[in-house]
Design an enzyme around this catalytic site. Structure first.
Site, short mmCIF file in Angstrom:
data_model
loop_
_atom_site.label_atom_id
_atom_site.label_comp_id
_atom_site.label_asym_id
_atom_site.label_seq_id
_atom_site.Cartn_x
_atom_site.Cartn_y
_atom_site.Cartn_z
N CYS A 47 0.88 -1.18 0.00
CA CYS A 47 0.00 0.00 0.00
C CYS A 47 0.92 1.23 0.00
CB CYS A 47 -0.86 -0.03 1.26
SG CYS A 47 -1.71 1.51 1.65
N HIS A 48 0.40 2.35 -0.45
CA HIS A 48 1.26 3.53 -0.53
C HIS A 48 1.80 3.96 0.84
CE1 HIS A 48 2.23 6.55 -3.82
NE2 HIS A 48 3.19 6.48 -2.95
N THR A 49 1.04 3.67 1.89
CA THR A 49 1.48 4.06 3.24
C THR A 49 2.83 3.40 3.59
OG1 THR A 49 -0.85 4.21 3.80
CG2 THR A 49 0.68 4.33 5.63
N HIS A 69 1.41 -3.95 5.93
CA HIS A 69 0.21 -3.96 6.77
C HIS A 69 -1.03 -4.47 6.04
CE1 HIS A 69 0.07 -0.20 4.62
NE2 HIS A 69 -1.23 -0.17 4.83
N GLU A 70 -0.87 -4.89 4.78
CA GLU A 70 -2.04 -5.42 4.06
C GLU A 70 -1.72 -6.89 3.83
OE1 GLU A 70 -4.16 -2.59 1.05
OE2 GLU A 70 -3.29 -4.19 -0.12
N CYS A 99 -10.32 -2.68 20.80
CA CYS A 99 -10.18 -3.32 22.12
C CYS A 99 -11.53 -3.79 22.64
CB CYS A 99 -9.51 -2.38 23.11
SG CYS A 99 -10.61 -1.06 23.70
N CYS A 102 -13.17 0.46 25.07
CA CYS A 102 -13.00 1.90 25.27
C CYS A 102 -14.23 2.66 24.75
CB CYS A 102 -11.73 2.37 24.57
SG CYS A 102 -11.89 2.40 22.77
N CYS A 105 -14.72 2.18 21.01
CA CYS A 105 -15.19 0.85 20.62
C CYS A 105 -16.66 0.67 21.01
CB CYS A 105 -14.32 -0.23 21.23
SG CYS A 105 -12.71 -0.35 20.43
N CYS A 113 -10.28 3.33 18.11
CA CYS A 113 -10.02 2.71 19.42
C CYS A 113 -8.93 3.45 20.19
CB CYS A 113 -9.61 1.26 19.19
SG CYS A 113 -9.08 0.41 20.67
N ARG A 117 -5.65 2.37 18.16
CA ARG A 117 -5.77 3.13 16.91
C ARG A 117 -4.39 3.26 16.26
NH1 ARG A 117 -7.42 9.25 18.40
NH2 ARG A 117 -9.03 8.06 19.48
N CYS A 177 -6.53 -3.42 4.26
CA CYS A 177 -6.30 -1.96 4.28
C CYS A 177 -7.02 -1.28 3.13
CB CYS A 177 -4.83 -1.62 4.28
SG CYS A 177 -4.56 0.16 4.15
N ARG A 372 -2.71 -3.19 -7.09
CA ARG A 372 -2.10 -3.91 -5.98
C ARG A 372 -1.21 -5.02 -6.52
NH1 ARG A 372 -2.57 -0.13 -2.97
NH2 ARG A 372 -3.57 -0.22 -0.93
P1 NAD Z 1 -1.58 5.27 -5.05
O1 NAD Z 1 -0.26 5.95 -5.10
O2 NAD Z 1 -1.72 3.95 -5.70
O3 NAD Z 1 -2.67 6.25 -5.68
C1 NAD Z 1 -2.68 7.65 -5.48
C2 NAD Z 1 -3.09 8.32 -6.79
O4 NAD Z 1 -3.26 9.73 -6.54
C3 NAD Z 1 -2.05 8.21 -7.92
O5 NAD Z 1 -2.66 7.67 -9.08
C4 NAD Z 1 -1.58 9.67 -8.13
O6 NAD Z 1 -1.27 9.93 -9.49
C5 NAD Z 1 -2.79 10.44 -7.67
N1 NAD Z 1 -2.52 11.83 -7.24
C6 NAD Z 1 -1.49 12.29 -6.48
N2 NAD Z 1 -1.59 13.63 -6.29
C7 NAD Z 1 -2.73 14.02 -6.94
C8 NAD Z 1 -3.38 15.27 -7.11
N3 NAD Z 1 -2.90 16.40 -6.57
N4 NAD Z 1 -4.54 15.31 -7.83
C9 NAD Z 1 -5.04 14.17 -8.38
N5 NAD Z 1 -4.46 12.96 -8.26
C10 NAD Z 1 -3.31 12.88 -7.55
O7 NAD Z 1 -1.99 5.18 -3.49
P2 NAD Z 1 -3.11 4.28 -2.76
O8 NAD Z 1 -2.48 3.03 -2.25
O9 NAD Z 1 -4.32 4.20 -3.62
O10 NAD Z 1 -3.41 5.20 -1.47
C11 NAD Z 1 -4.02 6.47 -1.63
C12 NAD Z 1 -3.90 7.30 -0.36
O11 NAD Z 1 -4.68 6.71 0.69
C13 NAD Z 1 -2.48 7.38 0.19
O12 NAD Z 1 -2.27 8.69 0.69
C14 NAD Z 1 -2.49 6.38 1.33
O13 NAD Z 1 -1.49 6.65 2.28
C15 NAD Z 1 -3.88 6.63 1.86
N6 NAD Z 1 -4.47 5.60 2.74
C16 NAD Z 1 -5.25 6.04 3.77
C17 NAD Z 1 -5.88 5.14 4.62
C18 NAD Z 1 -6.79 5.62 5.71
O14 NAD Z 1 -7.25 4.80 6.50
N7 NAD Z 1 -7.15 6.90 5.77
C19 NAD Z 1 -5.65 3.77 4.43
C20 NAD Z 1 -4.86 3.35 3.33
C21 NAD Z 1 -4.28 4.27 2.50
ZN ZN Z 2 -11.07 0.43 21.89
#
Ligand code: NAD
Ligand code: ZN
Length: 379
Positions: A47-49, A69-70, A99, A102, A105, A113, A117, A177, A372
């Site tokens: 994942c991107h994270t 994490h995935e 948990c 809390c 939860c 959580c 969290r 994820c 993915r």
């Molecule tokens: P990814 O890199 O596969 O996709 C992101 C896309 O956004 C890319 O295609 C990129 O070209 C595009 N992009 C970047 N800047 C842009 C802009 N200014 N305007 C338009 N498009 C733009 O990433 P992903 O795996 O799909 O994850 C996406 C986001 O979600 C990441 O920031 C990731 O960290 C986040 N995320 C958040 C959670 C959560 O729980 N909140 C969970 C998982 C991932």
């Molecule tokens: Zn909790």
């Protein structure tokens, strides 16, 4: 022969330094302690994270670390006090936990959580702050409490969702994820009405899962926005009906969307991590009722600016972690949705590599290729 209670030596992909290719090598994994489970990972995806924390640009660097994490796996052994899972159970490790005690939860509204969290800075286990991973006695840090880029990992029991053992782990793995995050952001938070219009910023796996949610909610227009035009063809498979590349216009993309829709979309979901896209996602929703949902993870020092009038004009800005799903209570049900073919996952998995080639998964993501990449631990 049971390995319970023993140190397991196995392969893990260790990030020794920011931005340097991971090194697959033998490490030691200690037995699970109180309220912990040791899981044999079968499949994990990128994942991107993971990439952000590996690059450590704008993040506090913490190395050596085992990212990931995935994933999907099977419980190998459990520590003291663990009642909810047992060896042999199929589980998805999840970066945010439950948990079940809390105030969060106990609240129907929240999945944040207090105890479990997401915590990106923590490198040890909650129980004693220590790591369960080591190499020649030297500790290796955990990541998000999951560290799935290892054949075996130790996770808090509140961070493993027990799922249907019939579910194919190489597919439902992505629900731990990205897919749940994007899909839930739409169906649980933005909640578009049938026939409504939805804008999705960022057409990576998370954004396309958000589009899949809009399709399931029967939105009539799903506008995909991305800077990478290669994303548009793929996005058609996920129900996107129109595309906008901000680079093709010499005015802000929120103005382009407002013109396309006669005043703005009913809801938007931001899945990029870019603050510029966050502002656009907020400002492109219709006044009076529009809802924007932020999903992308920003850099540590980011902030953004928008004029308060957008709020006064009755636009709503929300954010969500993990699509508002409670990881243990809700994810087994999302797995069942896949089993009943109410939700498609296969189309998200565009690449597959053996564990030894894990760095290729990073290359695909950095090149913006595919969605993915499934990493096969036993191959
Ligand atoms: P990814 O890199 O596969 O996709 C992101 C896309 O956004 C890319 O295609 C990129 O070209 C595009 N992009 C970047 N800047 C842009 C802009 N200014 N305007 C338009 N498009 C733009 O990433 P992903 O795996 O799909 O994850 C996406 C986001 O979600 C990441 O920031 C990731 O960290 C986040 N995320 C958040 C959670 C959560 O729980 N909140 C969970 C998982 C991932
Ligand atoms: Zn909790």
């Amino acid at each position: 022969m049971s390995t319970a209670g023993q140190v397991i030596r196995c392969k893990a992909a260790v990030a020794w330094e920011a931005g340097k290719p991971l090194s697959v090598e033998e490490i030691e994994v200690a037995p699970p302690q109180k309220n912990e489970v040791r899981v044999k990972i079968h499949f994990t995806s990128l994942c991107h994270t993971d990439v952000y924390f590996w690059e450590a640009k704008g993040q506090n660097p913490l190395f050596p670390r085992i990212l990931g994490h995935e994933a999907g796996g099977v419980v190998e052994s459990v520590g003291e006090g663990v009642m909810d899972v047992e060896p042999g159970d199929h589980v998805l490790p999840i970066f945010t936990g439950e948990c079940k005690e809390c105030p969060h939860c106990l609240s129907e509204a929240s999945n944040m959580c207090d105890l479990l969290r997401i915590n990106t800075e923590r490198g040890g286990m909650l129980h004693d702050g220590q790591t369960r991973f080591s190499k020649d006695g030297k500790p290796i840090y955990h990541f998000l409490g999951t560290s799935t880029f290892s054949e075996y990992t130790v996770v808090h029991v509140g961070q493993v969702a027990k799922i249907n053992p019939e579910a194919p782990l190489d597919k439902v793995c992505v629900l731990s994820c990205g897919m749940s995050t994007g899909f839930g952001a739409t169906v649980n938070v933005a909640k578009p009405k049938k026939g409504g219009s939805v804008a999705v910023f960022g057409l990576g796996a998370v954004g396309l899962a958000a589009a899949e949610g809009a399709r399931v909610c029967e939105a009539s227009r799903i506008i995909g926005i991305d800077l990478n035009p290669n994303r548009f063809e793929e996005a058609k498979k996920f129900g996107c009906t129109e595309f906008v590349n901000p680079k093709d216009h010499n005015k802000p993309v929120q103005e382009v969307i407002s013109e396309m829709t006669g005043g703005g979309v009913d809801c938007s979901i931001e899945c990029t991590g870019s603050t510029q896209a966050m502002v656009s996602a907020f400002e492109c929703v219709h006044d009076g009722w529009g809802v924007a949902v932020l999903v992308g993870v920003p850099s540590r020092d980011d902030s953004f600016k928008t004029h308060p009038i957008h709020f006064l004009n009755e636009r709503t800005l929300r954010g969500t972690f993990f699509g508002n799903y409670k990881p243990l209570s809700d994810i087994p049900g999302v797995v069942e949705k896949y089993m009943k073919r109410e939700l498609e996952l296969d189309k998200f998995i565009t690449h597959s590599v053996p564990f030894l080639d894990i760095n290729k998964a990073f290359e695909y993501m950095l090149r913006g290729e595919g969605l993915r990449c499934m990493i096969r631990m036993d191959a």
